[in-house]
Design an enzyme around this catalytic site. Structure first.
Site, short mmCIF file in Angstrom:
data_model
loop_
_atom_site.label_atom_id
_atom_site.label_comp_id
_atom_site.label_asym_id
_atom_site.label_seq_id
_atom_site.Cartn_x
_atom_site.Cartn_y
_atom_site.Cartn_z
N ILE A 551 -3.85 57.36 -43.32
CA ILE A 551 -3.60 58.66 -42.67
C ILE A 551 -4.88 59.45 -42.48
CG2 ILE A 551 -1.17 58.93 -43.32
CD1 ILE A 551 -2.07 60.55 -45.73
N GLY A 552 -6.02 58.87 -42.79
CA GLY A 552 -7.26 59.58 -42.55
C GLY A 552 -8.44 58.84 -43.15
N THR A 553 -9.62 59.11 -42.65
CA THR A 553 -10.80 58.50 -43.25
C THR A 553 -11.89 59.55 -43.39
OG1 THR A 553 -11.38 57.79 -41.04
CG2 THR A 553 -10.54 56.09 -42.53
N GLY A 554 -12.83 59.28 -44.23
CA GLY A 554 -13.91 60.23 -44.44
C GLY A 554 -15.13 59.50 -44.96
N GLY A 555 -16.12 60.26 -45.36
CA GLY A 555 -17.39 59.71 -45.78
C GLY A 555 -17.28 58.73 -46.93
N GLY A 557 -14.33 57.16 -48.04
CA GLY A 557 -13.28 56.15 -48.01
C GLY A 557 -12.11 56.59 -47.15
N ASP A 673 -17.00 74.27 -52.32
CA ASP A 673 -16.79 73.85 -50.94
C ASP A 673 -15.40 74.22 -50.45
OD1 ASP A 673 -17.32 72.72 -48.50
OD2 ASP A 673 -16.89 70.67 -49.14
#
Ligand SMILES: *[C@@H]1O[C@H](CO)[C@@H](O)[C@H](O)[C@H]1NC(C)=O
Ligand SMILES: *[C@@H]1O[C@H](CO)[C@@H](O)[C@H](O)[C@H]1NC(C)=O
Ligand SMILES: *[C@@H]1O[C@H](CO)[C@@H](O)[C@H](O)[C@H]1NC(C)=O
Ligand SMILES: *[C@@H]1O[C@H](CO)[C@@H](O)[C@H](O)[C@H]1NC(C)=O
Length: 714
Positions: A551-555, A557, A673
């Site tokens: 359902i999503g990816t990022g820096g 994983g 953050d």
């Protein structure tokens, strides 16, 4: 005339205090006596007739009271002969003593108090009176003794009572009166005994009570009195006993109490008194009883006890349930008259000094619930009066002294919750005792069959023919037992080594794993997920992290949605392998994840657990149906759904979560953050803080105030 004061409902903490039981009161001034000073016969006759009419008025009032309805007419002819009535030589009533006679619910209202001009003593203890205190009592201006105790009188303490300026003894305990103690009581200058205990009095202790310099007993215990003890009480030079226990007093013990050199008993227990004990109390040379238990007093126990070492009458010292610390001084041996000593439930450390042997009158000793270490001193065997000894909940080690068999008075001994070793001495058979939760060993002799199992429980090395314990083994049995346990130990060690190896390799092993292995039950596969989820379930739910479930990816994983066999939906964050190859990362990752699983806040995304292995590494956490706040705000339809009240709630939730991290977590967590990307929403649009990738833990002791800390992707 004698006034008894020994029928008081004394709390158990004071029954040992033997107060002088009799109080003499100067005799009445009588109308008759006045006649002696009269010169004229006419005046004499007039006086006699006045007395006679007074007497018949009194007789009428007594008969109409209904208090003597059952009397036969022989005795009833002359009321002065009634048991409960005292008259002077002129036939005028000076005393009414109805103690413990039930007068009927409303009869006090029929009584015409104003008919008794010469009344000196009025005692209506435990007569079943109800309602408020009758105002007519205020007209009895010669009254010296007034006792209205143990009735059901209610209302406030009436001010008209302060008209009774001759009053010396005033008992008004246990009658349910409420409201404040009137300052005007300070005007009854002759007052010697004032009992207001066991009522519902509130407010402060009036400083004006300090004017009652004839006062010998002041009893205000068991009310709801607040505020601090007024310094002015230090002016009560004749005070012998001061009872203020079981109220809501705060503040310090005033040094001024050290001026009360006649004081024999000081009871301040069960309040909320703070601070240390003033050294001036060491001047109370007549003090026999000091009860300060159950307050919030502080200070070194050594300094406290040394204040009292010169008080040679002190028999009763209760300092329990406070915050005294430090160790017991050797000077305790100087307090030779001590009979009751209770230091339990403080923060006392160190050993029990051997000088305790000088306390030969000591009958009760409790040092329970402290942090006392070392052995039980054999010198205690010298305290020949000892009947009750409690040393439970400490760190005492070594064995139970055999010398205690000399203590012929000993009846009860509690040594539970210590680290005592050795065998159970047989002399205990005659006592009530508790030895539970120690490290005692050996056989429980058959002679203890009449004692309860609870007295021995928690000593794993005890054995014997005793319910709940296993029978003792002979020496050859012991040898074979040792052999067996050696074998067993080596087997377990081998098994553990194998398990350890296996658990590091379970990913490799999973493809060949036994298909009959139960799902939802493998505790070792995934750390800390209520034991209700297995690695296989995750693999199955995501079809081995198939792209369909992403359902999503990022820096760091990708995020997967997984529905477990139980129906529960979780989010998985699968980490890239790069980080996992750094061995120092492995350790800090584990520590910090473990810490974050312990965060509990309804507005922080819950981390359920994690899986760590070089082949695969993922975090298991609460699934958020609506995704990030950023996504919702970017979508025109969804942004409309998020109206102002809902946005307001999101802001509040985030503020709560931040406040929790900053003020309630140890160590403090700084997110660093917060953005709409890092705020996730569930199906009810409740907000949760997430993505702790750059968070730092604030270590309050470190100079730079930060710890390096990093969890990617959470
Ligand atoms: C005494 O009591 C009896 C009955 O109880 C009554 O008849 C009698 O008149 C009474 N005597 C006096 C002097 O009151
Ligand atoms: C108390 O004394 C005051 C002043 O002497 C007087 O006015 C008042 O009536 C007295 N109260 C009662 C109940 O006797
Ligand atoms: C005793 O307690 C006080 C605080 O009540 C503390 O300041 C002091 O350091 C303690 N002393 C010892 C020896 O533990
Ligand atoms: C010990 O108790 C006895 C009897 O009560 C008493 O006579 C004696 O004075 C006490 N000893 C001390 C040192 O107070």
């Amino acid at each position: 005339m004698d006034i008894k004061i020994d029928r008081l409902p004394l709390p158990s903490s004071i029954i040992y205090f033997n107060m002088a039981p009799k109080v003499s009161i100067s005799v009445v001034v009588v109308a008759w006596v006045l006649c002696v000073f009269m010169h004229s016969t006419n005046m004499f006759i007039a006086a006699v007739s006045v007395a006679a009419s007074e007497s018949s008025l009194e007789a009428k009032a007594l008969r109409e009271s209904g208090w003597w309805s059952g009397l036969s007419n022989e005795t009833s002819l002359n009321h002065c002969k009634w048991n409960e009535i005292e008259c002077n030589d002129g036939g005028s009533v000076t005393g009414i003593f109805m103690d413990d006679i039930y007068l009927g619910d409303n009869n006090i209202w029929k009584f015409n108090f104003s008919s008794f001009k010469n009344l000196v003593s009025l005692s209506l203890w435990n007569t079943g009176l109800r309602g408020s205190i009758p105002q007519q009592i205020g007209t009895l201006s010669k009254l010296i003794l007034l006792d209205l105790s143990s009735n059901n009188l209610t209302g406030h303490l009436p001010l008209f009572l302060t008209n009774l300026t001759q009053l010396e003894s005033f008992y008004i305990y246990q009658i349910l009166i409420s409201g404040p103690i009137p300052e005007e009581l300070g005007n009854i200058k002759n007052l010697q005994i004032l009992y207001l205990g066991y009522n519902k009095l509130t407010g402060l202790i009036p400083s004006a009570l300090g004017h009652l310099t004839n006062l010998r007993v002041l009893y205000l215990s068991s009310n709801m009195i607040t505020g601090s003890i007024p310094n002015k009480l230090g002016d009560l030079k004749n005070l012998q006993v001061l009872f203020l226990g079981n109220n809501k007093l705060t503040g310090l013990i005033p040094s001024a109490l050290g001026h009360l050199t006649n004081l024999r008993g000081l009871y301040l227990s069960s309040n909320m008194i703070t601070g240390s004990i003033p050294n001036k109390l060491g001047d109370l040379e007549n003090l026999r009883v000091l009860s300060l238990g159950n307050n919030k007093l502080t200070g070194l126990i050594a300094s406290v006890l040394c204040i009292f070492t010169d008080l040679h009458n002190m028999t009763y010292l209760y300092l329990n349930s406070n915050q005294f610390n430090g160790s017991i001084p050797i000077e305790i041996g100087n307090m030779k008259s001590l009979t009751y000593l209770n230091l339990s439930n403080n923060n006392i450390v160190g050993e029990i000094p051997s000088t305790i042997r000088h306390l030969t009158n000591l009958s009760f000793l409790s040092l329970s619930w402290n942090q006392i270490s070392g052995s039980i001193p054999i010198e205690l065997a010298n305290c020949s009066s000892l009947a009750n000894l409690s040393l439970s909940h400490n760190y005492l080690n070594r064995s139970i002294p055999s010398q205690f068999s000399d203590l012929i008075s000993l009846r009860f001994i509690d040594l539970s919750y210590n680290n005592l070793i050795g065998n159970i001495p047989l002399y205990l058979v005659n006592l009530e005792f508790n030895l539970s939760y120690n490290s005692l060993e050996g056989q429980i002799s058959n002679i203890f069959q009449n004692h309860s199992f609870d007295a021995f429980i928690g000593n794993k090395d005890l054995c014997g023919d005793f319910k709940g314990f296993s029978p003792c083994l002979s020496s050859s049995q012991i040898m074979s037992k040792i052999k067996i346990s050696l074998l067993l130990t080596s087997f377990i060690v081998l098994l553990l080594l194998w398990c350890f190896f296996y658990s590091r390799c379970w990913v490799i092993g999973k493809t060949q794993s036994n298909p009959s292995r139960t799902k939802n039950g493998d505790l070792f596969s995934i750390w800390n997920f209520d034991g209700k989820i297995a690695y296989e379930d995750i693999i199955e739910a995501t079809k081995d992290f198939d792209i369909r479930y992403c359902i999503g990816t990022g820096g760091y994983g990708s995020v997967y949605k997984a529905q477990l066999p139980s129906g529960k939906v979780v989010a998985l964050k699968k980490l890239h392998h790069l980080e996992a190859e750094d061995p120092s990362f492995d350790k800090s990752f584990k520590n910090e994840v473990q810490m974050l699983t312990e965060i509990r806040h309804r507005n922080i995304v819950k981390l359920h657990g994690y899986c760590l292995h070089k082949r695969c590494m993922f975090l298991v956490y609460q699934y958020m149906e609506r995704g990030s706040l950023f996504c919702i705000l970017s979508d025109d339809v969804e942004a409309l759904e998020l109206d102002w009240p809902k946005r307001m709630n999101i802001i509040k939730s985030i503020a709560h979560a931040l406040s929790y991290m900053h003020h309630e977590c140890i160590p403090v967590i700084i997110h660093r953050d917060i953005s709409s990307n890092n705020i996730l929403l569930n199906s009810e649009l409740e907000a949760f803080v997430s993505y702790f990738g750059t968070a730092r833990l604030l270590d309050p002791n470190s100079s730079n105030q930060t710890l390096n800390w990093r969890i990617p992707w959470w």
